[in-house]
Write a protein that holds these residues in place. Structure first.
Motif, PDB file in Angstrom:
ATOM      1  N   ILE A 132       0.844  -1.016  -0.056  1.00  0.00           N
ATOM      2  CA  ILE A 132      -0.036  -0.023  -0.145  1.00  0.00           C
ATOM      3  C   ILE A 132       0.954   1.307  -0.161  1.00  0.00           C
ATOM      4  CG2 ILE A 132      -1.974   1.198   1.350  1.00  0.00           C
ATOM      5  CD1 ILE A 132      -2.489  -1.368   2.316  1.00  0.00           C
ATOM      6  N   PRO A 133       0.721   2.243  -0.913  1.00  0.00           N
ATOM      7  CA  PRO A 133       1.689   3.186  -1.086  1.00  0.00           C
ATOM      8  C   PRO A 133       1.429   4.279  -0.047  1.00  0.00           C
ATOM      9  CG  PRO A 133      -0.244   3.482  -2.523  1.00  0.00           C
ATOM     10  CD  PRO A 133      -0.236   2.266  -1.985  1.00  0.00           C
ATOM     11  N   LYS A 134       2.673   5.167   0.256  1.00  0.00           N
ATOM     12  CA  LYS A 134       2.495   5.941   1.393  1.00  0.00           C
ATOM     13  C   LYS A 134       3.169   5.461   2.761  1.00  0.00           C
ATOM     14  CE  LYS A 134      -0.322   9.376  -0.996  1.00  0.00           C
ATOM     15  NZ  LYS A 134      -1.592  10.386  -0.889  1.00  0.00           N
ATOM     16  N   PHE A 135       3.666   6.353   3.277  1.00  0.00           N
ATOM     17  CA  PHE A 135       4.105   6.123   4.817  1.00  0.00           C
ATOM     18  C   PHE A 135       2.863   6.187   5.811  1.00  0.00           C
ATOM     19  CE2 PHE A 135       4.825   8.123   8.967  1.00  0.00           C
ATOM     20  CZ  PHE A 135       5.817   7.059   9.723  1.00  0.00           C
ATOM     21  N   ARG A 136       2.723   5.388   6.513  1.00  0.00           N
ATOM     22  CA  ARG A 136       1.661   5.521   7.787  1.00  0.00           C
ATOM     23  C   ARG A 136       2.310   5.197   9.071  1.00  0.00           C
ATOM     24  NH1 ARG A 136       1.078   0.878   4.713  1.00  0.00           N
ATOM     25  NH2 ARG A 136       0.947   2.561   3.307  1.00  0.00           N
ATOM     26  N   HIS A 137       1.940   6.045  10.152  1.00  0.00           N
ATOM     27  CA  HIS A 137       2.126   5.629  11.571  1.00  0.00           C
ATOM     28  C   HIS A 137       1.272   4.413  11.954  1.00  0.00           C
ATOM     29  CE1 HIS A 137       4.006   9.393  12.383  1.00  0.00           C
ATOM     30  NE2 HIS A 137       2.945   9.880  11.682  1.00  0.00           N
ATOM     31  N   PHE A 138       1.690   3.711  12.671  1.00  0.00           N
ATOM     32  CA  PHE A 138       1.136   2.619  13.268  1.00  0.00           C
ATOM     33  C   PHE A 138       0.826   2.747  14.723  1.00  0.00           C
ATOM     34  CE2 PHE A 138       1.108  -0.187   9.346  1.00  0.00           C
ATOM     35  CZ  PHE A 138       0.075  -0.598   9.224  1.00  0.00           C
ATOM     36  N   VAL A 193      -4.468  12.711  16.513  1.00  0.00           N
ATOM     37  CA  VAL A 193      -5.199  13.490  16.055  1.00  0.00           C
ATOM     38  C   VAL A 193      -4.351  14.642  15.263  1.00  0.00           C
ATOM     39  CG1 VAL A 193      -6.911  15.531  16.037  1.00  0.00           C
ATOM     40  CG2 VAL A 193      -7.455  12.957  17.359  1.00  0.00           C
ATOM     41  N   GLY A 194      -3.243  14.800  15.971  1.00  0.00           N
ATOM     42  CA  GLY A 194      -2.362  15.966  15.514  1.00  0.00           C
ATOM     43  C   GLY A 194      -1.769  15.609  14.210  1.00  0.00           C
ATOM     44  N   TYR A 195      -1.216  14.158  14.077  1.00  0.00           N
ATOM     45  CA  TYR A 195      -0.621  13.593  12.714  1.00  0.00           C
ATOM     46  C   TYR A 195      -1.865  13.536  11.623  1.00  0.00           C
ATOM     47  CZ  TYR A 195       3.417  11.686  15.152  1.00  0.00           C
ATOM     48  OH  TYR A 195       4.601  11.489  15.801  1.00  0.00           O
ATOM     49  N   LEU A 196      -3.043  13.100  12.020  1.00  0.00           N
ATOM     50  CA  LEU A 196      -3.921  13.067  10.994  1.00  0.00           C
ATOM     51  C   LEU A 196      -4.499  14.653  10.406  1.00  0.00           C
ATOM     52  CD1 LEU A 196      -6.248  10.526  13.024  1.00  0.00           C
ATOM     53  CD2 LEU A 196      -4.963  10.260  10.691  1.00  0.00           C
ATOM     54  N   ARG A 197      -4.090  15.518  11.431  1.00  0.00           N
ATOM     55  CA  ARG A 197      -4.803  16.950  10.828  1.00  0.00           C
ATOM     56  C   ARG A 197      -3.725  17.486  10.068  1.00  0.00           C
ATOM     57  NH1 ARG A 197      -7.558  19.100  16.633  1.00  0.00           N
ATOM     58  NH2 ARG A 197      -9.639  18.307  16.186  1.00  0.00           N
ATOM     59  N   LYS A 198      -2.422  17.149  10.287  1.00  0.00           N
ATOM     60  CA  LYS A 198      -1.432  17.363   9.388  1.00  0.00           C
ATOM     61  C   LYS A 198      -1.335  16.821   8.092  1.00  0.00           C
ATOM     62  CE  LYS A 198       2.166  16.568  12.192  1.00  0.00           C
ATOM     63  NZ  LYS A 198       3.609  16.693  12.628  1.00  0.00           N
ATOM     64  N   GLY A 199      -2.328  16.032   7.848  1.00  0.00           N
ATOM     65  CA  GLY A 199      -2.411  15.412   6.504  1.00  0.00           C
ATOM     66  C   GLY A 199      -1.653  14.006   6.610  1.00  0.00           C
ATOM     67  N   GLU A 200      -1.256  13.656   7.719  1.00  0.00           N
ATOM     68  CA  GLU A 200      -0.450  12.239   7.801  1.00  0.00           C
ATOM     69  C   GLU A 200      -1.350  11.023   7.854  1.00  0.00           C
ATOM     70  OE1 GLU A 200       3.324  12.121   9.579  1.00  0.00           O
ATOM     71  OE2 GLU A 200       3.152  14.131  10.133  1.00  0.00           O
ATOM     72  N   ILE A 201      -1.112   9.894   7.723  1.00  0.00           N
ATOM     73  CA  ILE A 201      -1.733   8.744   7.492  1.00  0.00           C
ATOM     74  C   ILE A 201      -1.347   7.857   8.757  1.00  0.00           C
ATOM     75  CG2 ILE A 201      -2.226   6.421   6.529  1.00  0.00           C
ATOM     76  CD1 ILE A 201      -1.317   7.916   3.636  1.00  0.00           C
ATOM     77  N   VAL A 202      -2.691   7.215   9.522  1.00  0.00           N
ATOM     78  CA  VAL A 202      -2.508   6.396  10.678  1.00  0.00           C
ATOM     79  C   VAL A 202      -3.199   5.108  10.431  1.00  0.00           C
ATOM     80  CG1 VAL A 202      -2.949   6.116  13.174  1.00  0.00           C
ATOM     81  CG2 VAL A 202      -2.554   8.187  12.133  1.00  0.00           C
ATOM     82  N   GLY A 203      -2.122   3.900  10.788  1.00  0.00           N
ATOM     83  CA  GLY A 203      -2.723   2.493  10.431  1.00  0.00           C
ATOM     84  C   GLY A 203      -3.288   1.990  11.786  1.00  0.00           C
ATOM     85  N   ILE A 204      -4.350   1.433  11.944  1.00  0.00           N
ATOM     86  CA  ILE A 204      -4.862   0.953  13.071  1.00  0.00           C
ATOM     87  C   ILE A 204      -5.760  -0.469  12.932  1.00  0.00           C
ATOM     88  CG2 ILE A 204      -6.669   1.355  14.700  1.00  0.00           C
ATOM     89  CD1 ILE A 204      -6.680   4.059  14.317  1.00  0.00           C
ATOM     90  N   PHE A 205      -5.395  -1.446  13.906  1.00  0.00           N
ATOM     91  CA  PHE A 205      -6.362  -2.530  13.862  1.00  0.00           C
ATOM     92  C   PHE A 205      -7.320  -2.471  14.675  1.00  0.00           C
ATOM     93  CE2 PHE A 205      -1.771  -3.696  13.124  1.00  0.00           C
ATOM     94  CZ  PHE A 205      -1.656  -4.413  11.702  1.00  0.00           C
ATOM     95  N   PRO A 206      -8.690  -2.176  14.175  1.00  0.00           N
ATOM     96  CA  PRO A 206      -9.619  -1.921  15.202  1.00  0.00           C
ATOM     97  C   PRO A 206      -9.932  -3.097  15.981  1.00  0.00           C
ATOM     98  CG  PRO A 206     -10.107  -1.312  12.851  1.00  0.00           C
ATOM     99  CD  PRO A 206      -8.793  -2.158  12.962  1.00  0.00           C
ATOM    100  N   GLU A 207      -9.851  -4.431  15.619  1.00  0.00           N
ATOM    101  CA  GLU A 207     -10.146  -5.556  16.604  1.00  0.00           C
ATOM    102  C   GLU A 207      -9.095  -5.673  17.960  1.00  0.00           C
ATOM    103  OE1 GLU A 207     -10.966  -9.187  13.951  1.00  0.00           O
ATOM    104  OE2 GLU A 207      -9.350  -8.067  13.360  1.00  0.00           O
ATOM    105  N   GLY A 208      -7.967  -4.809  17.802  1.00  0.00           N
ATOM    106  CA  GLY A 208      -7.287  -4.517  19.097  1.00  0.00           C
ATOM    107  C   GLY A 208      -6.053  -5.546  19.497  1.00  0.00           C
ATOM    108  N   THR A 209      -6.541  -6.821  18.821  1.00  0.00           N
ATOM    109  CA  THR A 209      -5.498  -7.852  19.038  1.00  0.00           C
ATOM    110  C   THR A 209      -5.717  -9.044  17.788  1.00  0.00           C
ATOM    111  OG1 THR A 209      -5.135  -9.574  20.647  1.00  0.00           O
ATOM    112  CG2 THR A 209      -7.318  -9.573  20.064  1.00  0.00           C
TER     113      THR A 209
END
Length: 257
Positions: A72-78, A116-132
């Motif tokens: 998947i293209p582009k850097f993202r925070h996990f 929220v700060g990263y997202l508002r700056k236009g960056e991407i965040v990766g999350i696993f909604p299941e949590g585990t």
């Protein structure tokens, strides 16, 4: 015990030039990782072209993270659970990759602000909604945590569902589908539990829809997936050509003035 907690806290709070480190790691590991985890994602055309957003991914193992960086293209925070910082290796590498530590049961204010700060700056965040990790490939997805919906509503950014077909495999073709973004409501007012639950339900429905679509594509052994992948590449090339023409027309218009 206190000393270890201090080390974890120091690593969690450590600031780093994560984009520089990511560029270095990506360049060094690109070819080995492409051999280790073959496969690119279908649905790249659904990724927003501008602004920050959240990638909501299903979770079967730790392999989704390295695979996602190359598929998947582009850097993202996990976002990773705080418990991972007990590992010396994680304490070393996580700050370099811009990983965000989270208390899965109750995210603290600093975590919310950072994300929220990263997202508002236009960056991407990766999350696993299941949590585990959900190791049962035939089971339904686990109950979602509230973090995905909370961050999206606070930052007013879309959530993009990403579904991995079965557990990522070494040296075998891996299949991933990126669904259409889910956008939060534009209405004003505080983010409360009701809004979080409502939007979280929409995100879950979107990920379930992505799952169903990918499973249907794989019924013939992946032939339909390959067909759709080729069709998407053609659409994206046509879109780039159209955008280039529009930019040239706009440029000629400015020159006349």
């Amino acid at each position: 015990m206190t000393e270890k907690k201090d080390k974890c806290k120091k690593a969690i709070d450590k600031k780093s030039n994560y984009m520089a480190w990511y560029t270095l790691f990506y360049g060094l590991a690109y070819l080995p990782m492409k051999l280790l985890f073959p496969g690119k994602a279908l649905g790249v055309e659904h990724l927003p072209e501008r602004g920050g957003y959240i990638l909501a991914l299903n979770h079967r193992s730790g392999r989704e993270i390295p695979l996602s960086f190359y598929a998947i293209p582009k850097f993202r925070h996990f976002i990773a659970k705080e418990e991972h910082y007990k590992s010396a290796f994680c304490r070393w590498i996580f700050p370099k990759l811009g990983v965000i530590a989270i208390n899965r049961d109750k995210p603290d204010l600093s975590t919310i602000r950072k994300t929220v700060g990263y997202l508002r700056k236009g960056e991407i965040v990766g999350i696993f909604p299941e949590g585990t990790r959900n190791r049962d490939e035939d089971a339904d997805m686990l109950q979602f945590k509230n973090g995905t919906a909370l961050f999206a509503l606070q930052a007013k950014v879309p959530v993009v569902p990403v579904y991995f077909y079965r557990k990522p495999r070494f040296f075998r073709k891996n299949y991933i589908y990126i669904g259409e973004p889910v956008y939060p409501s534009t209405e004003s007012g505080p983010v409360n539990a009701e809004k979080i639950a409502e939007f979280g339900g929409k995100v879950r429905d979107a990920l379930e829809s992505a799952k169903g679509y990918l499973i249907d594509l794989m019924k013939d052994g992946g032939k339909m997936y390959k067909k759709e992948f080729k069709a998407e590449k053609k659409r994206m090339k046509a879109r780039k050509r159209e955008m280039k023409r529009e930019a040239e027309i706009a440029g000629r218009g400015k020159d006349r003035h």
